[in-house]
Design a protein around this motif. Structure first.
Motif, PDB file in Angstrom:
ATOM      1  N   SER A 211       3.387   2.198  10.085  1.00  0.00           N
ATOM      2  CA  SER A 211       2.681   3.377  10.576  1.00  0.00           C
ATOM      3  C   SER A 211       1.908   3.007  11.838  1.00  0.00           C
ATOM      4  CB  SER A 211       1.752   3.907   9.478  1.00  0.00           C
ATOM      5  OG  SER A 211       1.182   5.131   9.851  1.00  0.00           O
TER       6      SER A 211
ATOM      7  N   ASP B 196       2.298  -2.654   4.475  1.00  0.00           N
ATOM      8  CA  ASP B 196       1.476  -1.447   4.560  1.00  0.00           C
ATOM      9  C   ASP B 196       2.300  -0.235   4.952  1.00  0.00           C
ATOM     10  OD1 ASP B 196      -1.068   0.053   4.787  1.00  0.00           O
ATOM     11  OD2 ASP B 196      -0.467   0.156   6.898  1.00  0.00           O
ATOM     12  N   THR B 197       2.200   0.825   4.152  1.00  0.00           N
ATOM     13  CA  THR B 197       2.891   2.077   4.470  1.00  0.00           C
ATOM     14  C   THR B 197       1.912   3.203   4.745  1.00  0.00           C
ATOM     15  OG1 THR B 197       3.032   3.041   2.241  1.00  0.00           O
ATOM     16  CG2 THR B 197       4.643   1.335   2.801  1.00  0.00           C
ATOM     17  N   VAL B 198       0.612   2.885   4.785  1.00  0.00           N
ATOM     18  CA  VAL B 198      -0.420   3.914   4.891  1.00  0.00           C
ATOM     19  C   VAL B 198      -0.995   4.014   6.298  1.00  0.00           C
ATOM     20  CG1 VAL B 198      -2.673   4.644   4.047  1.00  0.00           C
ATOM     21  CG2 VAL B 198      -1.005   3.699   2.458  1.00  0.00           C
TER      22      VAL B 198
ATOM     23  N   SER C  30       0.835  -1.200   0.000  1.00  0.00           N
ATOM     24  CA  SER C  30       0.000   0.000   0.000  1.00  0.00           C
ATOM     25  C   SER C  30       0.870   1.250   0.000  1.00  0.00           C
ATOM     26  CB  SER C  30      -0.919  -0.007   1.227  1.00  0.00           C
ATOM     27  OG  SER C  30      -0.158   0.151   2.421  1.00  0.00           O
ATOM     28  N   GLY C  31       0.298   2.338  -0.524  1.00  0.00           N
ATOM     29  CA  GLY C  31       1.082   3.572  -0.619  1.00  0.00           C
ATOM     30  C   GLY C  31       2.307   3.388  -1.485  1.00  0.00           C
TER      31      GLY C  31
ATOM     32  N   ARG D 258      -4.091   5.348  -4.805  1.00  0.00           N
ATOM     33  CA  ARG D 258      -5.381   5.989  -5.014  1.00  0.00           C
ATOM     34  C   ARG D 258      -5.800   5.801  -6.477  1.00  0.00           C
ATOM     35  NH1 ARG D 258      -6.752   9.300  -0.778  1.00  0.00           N
ATOM     36  NH2 ARG D 258      -5.063   9.827   0.659  1.00  0.00           N
TER      37      ARG D 258
ATOM     38  N   TYR E 265       3.605  -3.567   8.912  1.00  0.00           N
ATOM     39  CA  TYR E 265       3.246  -2.152   8.831  1.00  0.00           C
ATOM     40  C   TYR E 265       4.288  -1.293   9.523  1.00  0.00           C
ATOM     41  CZ  TYR E 265       1.517  -2.337  13.702  1.00  0.00           C
ATOM     42  OH  TYR E 265       1.406  -2.472  15.058  1.00  0.00           O
TER      43      TYR E 265
END
Length: 302
Positions: free
Chosen positions: A233, A209-211, A148-149, A174, A231
């Motif tokens: 974040s 996950d980076t979001v 992600s991101g 997005r 992750y």
């Protein structure tokens, strides 16, 4: 020396540019680097604001920063692999400064063909992305890994690491970024802000996950039983999946892997966009820009 320090937690205005900060001490196994550049990372403003005091407590006044590239100007008595004049790069601490003292085991040589200023953008984001993939999701060839991101700096590094491992990479971005995401070389892309697209997404072996936030909570539900979720974040309190191994990554120095990323950038195999190069005295402005989000890395020159 010149440096940027904080004397108390707060907004960007808490960053104070000072010209008479004591030089860092040199120990027996220390490399003293005259900085060519450092860079700004999201963790910097989160630490500055006090939001991450629990994870990264500071002894104030403190110098922030995790990236440095520059030239060795002195070494400790036990240092054998570096000498004054060497071009080097490291993930370190207290890098918003003219001089940075780093344990020699954390430093690697900067190869010819890599610009010293551009190199300062590489350490923390590349190692975070790599460790999300290799350590947290433990990706192997043939596995499906969603990142992600993926157009962010850490996300790009994670995509690069996963592709080198031979994983089947799905990039999460997005909807308006889908066309741009095609340049990442992944096997597929999904719009994370499109619930219908997420519903159609088949279960994956792992997520890097980076979001964070609600997107992360949704992605936890898209991992097959026995899969892994890494992750960097913050997860919402309602994020859970009992059948998935969840790991949080706090990037650790890895000079060999850092050197690998640097060489890949030199050879055109990996691209890390830099949006601005600014003087160190403008660190507060850099933090304001970073908190607004978007764009590539911001590099600071002492």
């Amino acid at each position: 020396m010149k440096a940027v320090r904080i004397h108390q937690y707060g907004g960007p205005e808490a960053l104070c540019y000072e010209e008479n900060v004591p030089d860092p001490a040199i120990g027996p196994d220390t490399v003293l680097i005259k900085s060519a550049a450092t860079s700004v990372n999201p963790i910097d403003w989160k630490v500055r604001s006090g939001a991450r005091q629990k994870d990264f407590p500071l002894e104030l006044p403190a110098i922030l920063g995790r990236d440095v590239s520059g030239v060795v100007i002195a070494v400790g008595s036990d240092v054998r692999h570096f000498e004054p004049g060497d071009r080097v790069i490291a993930m370190a601490d207290a890098t918003y400064a003219e001089l940075v003292a780093v344990p020699s085991a954390l430093v690697t040589h900067l190869p010819d063909g890599v610009d010293q200023i551009d190199a300062a953008a590489i350490p923390l984001v590349s190692l975070t992305g790599d460790q999300l993939v290799r350590v947290a999701t433990r990706a192997v060839a043939g596995q499906s890994i969603l990142i992600s991101g993926a157009l962010g700096s850490v996300g790009r590094a994670a995509v690069h690491a996963a592709l080198k491992l031979g994983a089947n990479v799905i990039v999460g971005v997005r909807a308006r970024q889908l066309a741009e995401a095609e340049n990442l070389g992944a096997h597929a892309a999904v719009a994370l802000d499109d619930d219908d697209a997420l519903a159609r997404l088949e279960a994956v072996d792992g997520v890097a996950d980076t979001v964070g936030g609600e997107i992360a909570a949704k992605l936890l539900g898209k991992i097959r039983a026995g899969g892994r979720f890494g992750y960097a974040s913050v997860l919402p309190e309602n994020a859970s999946n009992a059948s998935v191994e969840v790991s949080r990554v706090f990037a650790r120095p890895d000079p060999a892997k850092l050197r690998e990323f640097v060489e890949d950038i030199r050879d055109g195999k990996f691209v890390l966009p830099i949006s601005r190069v600014m003087p160190l005295r403008d660190a507060s402005i850099a933090h304001e820009l970073l908190e607004k989000g978007g764009g590539g890395k911001i590099v600071l020159i002492p």
